[in-house]
Write a protein that holds these residues in place. Structure first.
Motif, mmCIF file in Angstrom:
data_model
loop_
_atom_site.group_PDB
_atom_site.id
_atom_site.type_symbol
_atom_site.label_atom_id
_atom_site.label_comp_id
_atom_site.label_asym_id
_atom_site.label_seq_id
_atom_site.Cartn_x
_atom_site.Cartn_y
_atom_site.Cartn_z
ATOM 1 N N GLY A 1 0.813 -1.204 0.000
ATOM 2 C CA GLY A 1 0.000 0.000 0.000
ATOM 3 C C GLY A 1 0.848 1.255 0.000
ATOM 4 N N VAL A 2 1.905 1.267 0.816
ATOM 5 C CA VAL A 2 2.774 2.449 0.900
ATOM 6 C C VAL A 2 3.559 2.638 -0.394
ATOM 7 C CG1 VAL A 2 4.776 3.445 2.067
ATOM 8 C CG2 VAL A 2 2.954 2.397 3.407
ATOM 9 N N ILE A 3 4.211 1.591 -0.866
ATOM 10 C CA ILE A 3 5.056 1.722 -2.053
ATOM 11 C C ILE A 3 4.220 2.026 -3.289
ATOM 12 C CG2 ILE A 3 5.126 -0.689 -2.840
ATOM 13 C CD1 ILE A 3 8.162 1.646 -2.441
ATOM 14 N N SER A 4 3.025 1.458 -3.363
ATOM 15 C CA SER A 4 2.140 1.742 -4.496
ATOM 16 C C SER A 4 1.678 3.196 -4.466
ATOM 17 C CB SER A 4 0.925 0.811 -4.467
ATOM 18 O OG SER A 4 1.318 -0.539 -4.578
ATOM 19 N N SER A 5 1.381 3.692 -3.267
ATOM 20 C CA SER A 5 0.958 5.081 -3.136
ATOM 21 C C SER A 5 2.078 6.033 -3.542
ATOM 22 C CB SER A 5 0.528 5.359 -1.694
ATOM 23 O OG SER A 5 0.112 6.701 -1.533
ATOM 24 N N ILE A 6 3.309 5.710 -3.159
ATOM 25 C CA ILE A 6 4.446 6.559 -3.530
ATOM 26 C C ILE A 6 4.608 6.615 -5.048
ATOM 27 C CG2 ILE A 6 6.963 6.734 -3.449
ATOM 28 C CD1 ILE A 6 6.833 5.620 -0.599
ATOM 29 N N VAL A 7 4.588 5.450 -5.691
ATOM 30 C CA VAL A 7 4.758 5.418 -7.153
ATOM 31 C C VAL A 7 3.584 6.096 -7.840
ATOM 32 C CG1 VAL A 7 4.942 3.905 -9.168
ATOM 33 C CG2 VAL A 7 6.175 3.327 -7.070
ATOM 34 N N ASP A 8 2.376 5.823 -7.363
ATOM 35 C CA ASP A 8 1.183 6.343 -8.014
ATOM 36 C C ASP A 8 1.065 7.852 -7.867
ATOM 37 O OD1 ASP A 8 -1.953 6.798 -8.294
ATOM 38 O OD2 ASP A 8 -1.510 4.808 -9.095
ATOM 39 N N ASN A 9 1.429 8.386 -6.697
ATOM 40 C CA ASN A 9 1.242 9.809 -6.426
ATOM 41 C C ASN A 9 2.434 10.674 -6.793
ATOM 42 O OD1 ASN A 9 -1.485 10.178 -4.952
ATOM 43 N ND2 ASN A 9 -0.591 8.427 -3.902
ATOM 44 N N ARG A 10 3.620 10.084 -6.846
ATOM 45 C CA ARG A 10 4.814 10.893 -7.026
ATOM 46 C C ARG A 10 5.590 10.583 -8.316
ATOM 47 N NH1 ARG A 10 5.812 13.346 -1.960
ATOM 48 N NH2 ARG A 10 7.937 13.914 -2.601
ATOM 49 N N ILE A 11 5.287 9.480 -8.952
ATOM 50 C CA ILE A 11 6.039 9.109 -10.158
ATOM 51 C C ILE A 11 5.135 8.941 -11.365
ATOM 52 C CG2 ILE A 11 7.582 7.391 -11.205
ATOM 53 C CD1 ILE A 11 8.630 6.755 -8.416
ATOM 54 N N ALA A 12 4.112 8.084 -11.232
ATOM 55 C CA ALA A 12 3.262 7.773 -12.382
ATOM 56 C C ALA A 12 1.827 7.596 -11.921
ATOM 57 C CB ALA A 12 3.756 6.515 -13.089
ATOM 58 N N SER A 13 0.980 8.543 -12.233
ATOM 59 C CA SER A 13 -0.423 8.453 -11.848
ATOM 60 C C SER A 13 -1.078 7.237 -12.510
ATOM 61 C CB SER A 13 -1.170 9.721 -12.267
ATOM 62 O OG SER A 13 -2.539 9.630 -11.919
ATOM 63 N N GLY A 14 -1.790 6.444 -11.719
ATOM 64 C CA GLY A 14 -2.448 5.248 -12.234
ATOM 65 C C GLY A 14 -1.554 4.024 -12.281
ATOM 66 N N ALA A 15 -0.324 4.129 -11.758
ATOM 67 C CA ALA A 15 0.620 3.008 -11.837
ATOM 68 C C ALA A 15 0.103 1.781 -11.089
ATOM 69 C CB ALA A 15 1.967 3.436 -11.274
ATOM 70 N N ALA A 16 -0.504 1.973 -9.920
ATOM 71 C CA ALA A 16 -0.965 0.839 -9.124
ATOM 72 C C ALA A 16 -2.013 0.031 -9.878
ATOM 73 C CB ALA A 16 -1.519 1.328 -7.789
ATOM 74 N N MET A 17 -2.978 0.717 -10.489
ATOM 75 C CA MET A 17 -4.018 0.005 -11.230
ATOM 76 C C MET A 17 -3.437 -0.694 -12.453
ATOM 77 S SD MET A 17 -7.034 -1.037 -11.435
ATOM 78 C CE MET A 17 -7.698 -0.128 -10.032
ATOM 79 N N GLN A 18 -2.477 -0.052 -13.120
ATOM 80 C CA GLN A 18 -1.830 -0.697 -14.263
ATOM 81 C C GLN A 18 -1.087 -1.958 -13.825
ATOM 82 O OE1 GLN A 18 0.568 2.184 -16.490
ATOM 83 N NE2 GLN A 18 -0.882 3.781 -15.911
ATOM 84 N N ALA A 19 -0.417 -1.902 -12.663
ATOM 85 C CA ALA A 19 0.302 -3.073 -12.169
ATOM 86 C C ALA A 19 -0.665 -4.196 -11.789
ATOM 87 C CB ALA A 19 1.165 -2.693 -10.967
ATOM 88 N N VAL A 20 -1.807 -3.836 -11.207
ATOM 89 C CA VAL A 20 -2.820 -4.841 -10.873
ATOM 90 C C VAL A 20 -3.326 -5.518 -12.138
ATOM 91 C CG1 VAL A 20 -5.161 -5.179 -9.994
ATOM 92 C CG2 VAL A 20 -3.535 -3.787 -8.702
ATOM 93 N N ILE A 21 -3.650 -4.712 -13.147
ATOM 94 C CA ILE A 21 -4.158 -5.273 -14.403
ATOM 95 C C ILE A 21 -3.105 -6.172 -15.051
ATOM 96 C CG2 ILE A 21 -4.880 -4.685 -16.760
ATOM 97 C CD1 ILE A 21 -6.156 -2.141 -15.583
ATOM 98 N N GLY A 22 -1.846 -5.717 -15.039
ATOM 99 C CA GLY A 22 -0.777 -6.538 -15.601
ATOM 100 C C GLY A 22 -0.633 -7.865 -14.877
ATOM 101 N N THR A 23 -0.723 -7.842 -13.537
ATOM 102 C CA THR A 23 -0.603 -9.066 -12.743
ATOM 103 C C THR A 23 -1.747 -10.028 -13.050
ATOM 104 O OG1 THR A 23 0.490 -7.829 -10.974
ATOM 105 C CG2 THR A 23 -0.438 -9.979 -10.405
ATOM 106 N N LEU A 24 -2.961 -9.504 -13.113
ATOM 107 C CA LEU A 24 -4.118 -10.345 -13.430
ATOM 108 C C LEU A 24 -4.006 -10.924 -14.832
ATOM 109 C CD1 LEU A 24 -7.033 -8.226 -11.892
ATOM 110 C CD2 LEU A 24 -6.005 -10.318 -10.966
ATOM 111 N N ALA A 25 -3.493 -10.137 -15.771
ATOM 112 C CA ALA A 25 -3.339 -10.613 -17.151
ATOM 113 C C ALA A 25 -2.337 -11.764 -17.216
ATOM 114 C CB ALA A 25 -2.898 -9.469 -18.054
#
Length: 297
Positions: free
Chosen positions: A151-175
């Motif tokens: 939760g923390v690391i995803s929030s950091i990447v999503d809010n400070r590096i790439a907006s929407g990164a967490a959801m993209q990673a979830v979709i990639g994992t499910l795929a």
């Protein structure tokens, strides 16, 4: 159960058994490799055989099927335990995202809590990996602490590096999960001793390179040897996802063998543990890839 995760290993569906389905060739004396000391190994070639028809099944060339009784692992058991473990992980990840802000004033504290949770989760995973039997409390606790870190690391990447990164990673994992499952069920992936040996060798090399890169980064500063940034970072991120996909196939094989050979019901927790470890691995590789791609823009 041996871990499908490249970092941890467990002991096969029982401690003294080799990798389920791989070490079942008869020895000179007629006993199957990996069956000595295994309380479930009562038939040659079957590490869990308690089915009186198991030997007949072996003679006919079909894998012995688990008897229809309580106390034997089923697919429903695996799905339920995996759902429980992933559910706890997702809930704690969501709480960490909401309650541990990563703005300039709080990022240090939140990141520290996340790293602390990751270390606790690693210790719990190691303890479970070396235990003879599954301990549900350990597995669920691992999922809870790992969820805080994610939760923390995803929030950091999503809010400070790439907006929407967490959801993209979830979709990639499910795929990846869906693709490997389809490929495995269709027979496009053949999990045998050669496949297992290749995956383990490749993973060992991958981890050694990552450790060397980390040591150079710690003592030399910067990005170490550059294996986790820039073009090399992208290449190694893709390799990490592919290795995770291979370990998913090993997980599916273990679950299939455990059900076919009548593994005890508590082994479903180990199946859930292995699947969770692998999915976390794949998610983290996707998240790192997305962060690298966005930092290069």
């Amino acid at each position: 159960m041996r871990s499908s995760n490249p970092v941890f290993s467990r002991r096969g569906f029982s401690r003294d058994n080799g990798y389920a389905g791989f070490n079942t060739a008869p020895q000179a004396g007629g006993a199957a490799v990996g069956t000595q000391g295994n309380p479930y190994a009562q038939q040659a070639g079957n590490p869990y055989a308690t089915n009186p028809y198991a030997q007949q099944d072996l003679q006919q060339g079909a894998p012995p099927q688990a008897p229809v009784t309580t106390g034997r692992m089923t697919m429903d058991d695996v799905v339920m335990r995996t759902g429980t473990t992933l559910g706890v992980l997702i809930v704690t990840a969501a709480l960490a995202w909401a309650l541990l802000p990563v703005d300039d004033a709080n990022i240090g504290r939140s990141y520290g809590i996340g790293i602390g949770a990751a270390l606790i989760g690693m210790v719990l995973a190691l303890v479970q990996s070396f235990k003879r039997k599954a301990t549900p409390a350990l597995i669920v606790s691992y999922a809870a602490f790992e969820g805080v870190f994610l939760g923390v690391i995803s929030s950091i990447v999503d809010n400070r590096i790439a907006s929407g990164a967490a959801m993209q990673a979830v979709i990639g994992t499910l795929a990846v999960f869906a693709a490997v499952l389809v490929a495995y069920k269709a027979g496009w992936i053949r999990v045998n001793r050669r496949f297992y040996g290749f995956v383990m060798a490749a993973t060992l090399g991958f981890l050694l390179l990552m450790v060397v890169n980390m040591l150079f980064a710690v003592f030399g500063g910067g990005d170490g040897l550059g294996f986790r940034s820039g073009g090399l970072g992208i290449v190694f991120g893709i390799i990490g996802v592919l290795l995770g996909a291979c370990f998913l196939a090993l997980d599916f094989k273990q679950v299939e063998d455990g059900i076919a050979y009548g593994a005890p019901k508590e082994e479903a927790w180990l199946a859930a543990f292995g699947l969770t470890l692998t999915l976390v691995w794949i998610y983290m590789e996707f998240l790192r890839l997305i962060a690298i791609l966005n930092s290069n823009d």
